[in-house]
Design a protein around this motif. Structure first.
Motif, short mmCIF file in Angstrom:
data_model
loop_
_atom_site.label_atom_id
_atom_site.label_comp_id
_atom_site.label_asym_id
_atom_site.label_seq_id
_atom_site.Cartn_x
_atom_site.Cartn_y
_atom_site.Cartn_z
N GLY A 22 0.80 -1.22 0.00
CA GLY A 22 0.00 0.00 0.00
C GLY A 22 0.83 1.27 0.00
N THR A 23 2.06 1.19 -0.46
CA THR A 23 2.93 2.37 -0.50
C THR A 23 3.36 2.73 -1.92
N ALA A 24 2.66 2.19 -2.91
CA ALA A 24 3.01 2.47 -4.31
C ALA A 24 2.81 3.93 -4.66
N HIS A 25 1.99 4.65 -3.87
CA HIS A 25 1.75 6.07 -4.15
C HIS A 25 3.03 6.89 -4.04
N LEU A 26 4.04 6.36 -3.37
CA LEU A 26 5.31 7.08 -3.25
C LEU A 26 5.98 7.22 -4.62
N PHE A 27 5.62 6.33 -5.56
CA PHE A 27 6.21 6.38 -6.90
C PHE A 27 5.51 7.40 -7.79
N ALA A 28 4.30 7.81 -7.41
CA ALA A 28 3.56 8.77 -8.24
C ALA A 28 4.03 10.18 -7.93
N VAL A 29 4.49 10.89 -8.96
CA VAL A 29 4.90 12.28 -8.77
C VAL A 29 3.64 13.07 -8.44
N SER A 30 3.51 13.50 -7.19
CA SER A 30 2.25 14.07 -6.73
C SER A 30 2.51 15.19 -5.73
N GLY A 31 1.52 15.40 -4.84
CA GLY A 31 1.63 16.48 -3.87
C GLY A 31 2.83 16.34 -2.94
N LEU A 32 3.19 15.10 -2.61
CA LEU A 32 4.35 14.88 -1.74
C LEU A 32 5.61 15.44 -2.38
N HIS A 33 5.83 15.13 -3.66
CA HIS A 33 7.03 15.58 -4.36
C HIS A 33 7.00 17.08 -4.62
N VAL A 34 5.84 17.58 -5.08
CA VAL A 34 5.72 19.01 -5.34
C VAL A 34 5.87 19.80 -4.04
N GLY A 35 5.29 19.31 -2.96
CA GLY A 35 5.42 19.99 -1.66
C GLY A 35 6.86 20.04 -1.19
#
Length: 398
Positions: free
Chosen positions: A160-173
């Motif tokens: 359930g941690t695959a979202h870390l691979f999606a360039v998203s709010g975490l990376h932009v933040g």
């Protein structure tokens, strides 16, 4: 056929693959019963030299409609690509790049402003890190994916941690925080800083291939920065809703994209749950940061649970707790990597990348270990009326 490459090409064992859009079609085979139209999206598979983003190419192409699911309820390549604006797949053996067609600013910017920076960044990552971590960083920061990076990603999907691979709010933040931190050390007015940060956000989003989650995060950050600059207060849920409406008005079929669904729903439930986070912040406790992180992780996972279960078939019951450990470690690695890539001195880059490697390796060790514990994996059938009813009931009670 005249095509414009609209996505960063990825290397495959048989050549390269890239998204493109059809500009014009000169001729069609006489035996063709179904054929593409101008401005249709297409997934190209080619051989030879790899084109660059936004290149205009002329070629002979063998195209076909993507395949449907082989079994009822199974994976449908046609639906998957349709959600990304791609209606066709095509094969080409050779092509010709049309230079200055007539004076194409997109091609020029892709060749001189984007491709060299992306290539040099990936080269720095590859030369400074072990192969496994370099694949992770290339995939996480620049969406540079291939068969090897997908193998590395598999254990993250299971936990359930695959979202870390999606360039998203975490990376932009993280990028925004790094840039603002650097700007505070320089005599730059806030207004100029905000403008430069907004430019950098979109520049990075293009370098990452314009994924839906990154475009959503970039637009959200832009509105927040502009509102702050004008002394206005923006309502986060209203901003998110407007961005979502604009996305589906631009391309209605994007609602079928799993990435879009997960991105907007996860962000939405986090914003809804933020009112409870404000209450938690008022509490005096040393464990308050951990409690807030666990709460946000649980809310996001619960909100996206039906989609995760539908498309992946199972969930990890410890996913919220795993994210509480993985997100800070992962963020630290990404933070250090962003700083390293922004600094032009190679010896400092190598030192910071080596430091960033440590939390990423710790995250990977944790994820790999947990992914092997089968008892934590829970299969769920979201097509069951009973399952959906229980989910809605529990959500309503909470």
């Amino acid at each position: 056929v005249l095509l414009r490459v609209t996505g960063w090409p990825t290397q495959k064992s048989t050549g390269w693959q890239a998204a493109a859009v059809i500009i014009s079609i000169d001729s069609i085979a006489d035996d063709s019963t179904v054929y593409p139209a101008e401005m249709d999206g297409i997934l190209l598979n080619g051989k030879g030299e790899t084109p660059k983003l936004w290149d205009i190419i002329a070629c002979s192409m063998q195209g076909q409609v993507p395949k449907r699911e082989s079994v009822a309820g199974g994976f449908s390549m046609r639906k998957y690509l349709s959600g990304r604006g791609i209606r066709w797949t095509g094969k080409i053996d050779s092509y010709e790049i049309l230079m200055n067609h007539p004076i194409d600013l997109l091609s020029i910017s892709g060749e001189h402003l984007l491709a060299p920076v992306r290539s040099e960044s990936l080269k720095t990552i590859t030369s400074s890190l072990p192969r496994r971590e370099s694949l992770l960083f290339a995939s996480v920061l620049f969406a540079d994916k291939n068969s090897d990076s997908r193998i590395v990603k598999s254990s993250f999907t299971a936990t359930g941690t695959a979202h870390l691979f999606a360039v998203s709010g975490l990376h932009v933040g993280i990028l925004v925080s790094v840039l603002i931190a650097i700007a505070t050390l320089l005599p730059i007015p806030n207004r100029i800083t905000n403008i430069l940060v907004i430019f950098a956000i979109y520049y990075y989003t293009i370098l990452a291939g314009l994924p839906v989650s990154a475009v959503r995060a970039a637009t959200f950050a832009t509105v927040s920065l502009l509102a702050s600059q004008m002394g206005r207060k923006s309502d986060s849920l209203h901003v998110l809703s407007i961005i979502f409406i604009m996305a589906i008005m631009w391309y209605p079929e994007s609602t079928a994209d799993v990435g879009l669904q997960l991105s907007f729903i996860a962000t939405g439930v986090i914003l809804v749950g933020s009112r409870y986070v404000m209450r938690l912040k008022k509490q005096q406790s040393r464990a308050k940061p951990l409690i807030i992180l666990l709460f946000v992780s649980t809310v996001a996972y619960w909100g996206t649970l039906p989609i995760v279960a539908k498309y992946f078939g199972s969930i990890n019951i410890l996913a919220p707790l795993i994210n509480c450990i993985a997100i800070p470690l992962f963020s630290a690695g990404v933070w250090l990597t962003f700083i390293a890539l922004l600094i032009p001195f190679s010896f400092i880059q190598e030192s910071l990348l080596s430091l960033g490697w440590i939390p990423i390796r710790l995250t990977e060790v944790l994820i790999n270990w947990i992914s092997k514990v089968d008892v934590l994996q829970l299969s769920i059938c979201v097509d069951s009326i009973t399952t959906i009813s229980i989910y809605i009931l529990i959500t309503g009670l909470v």
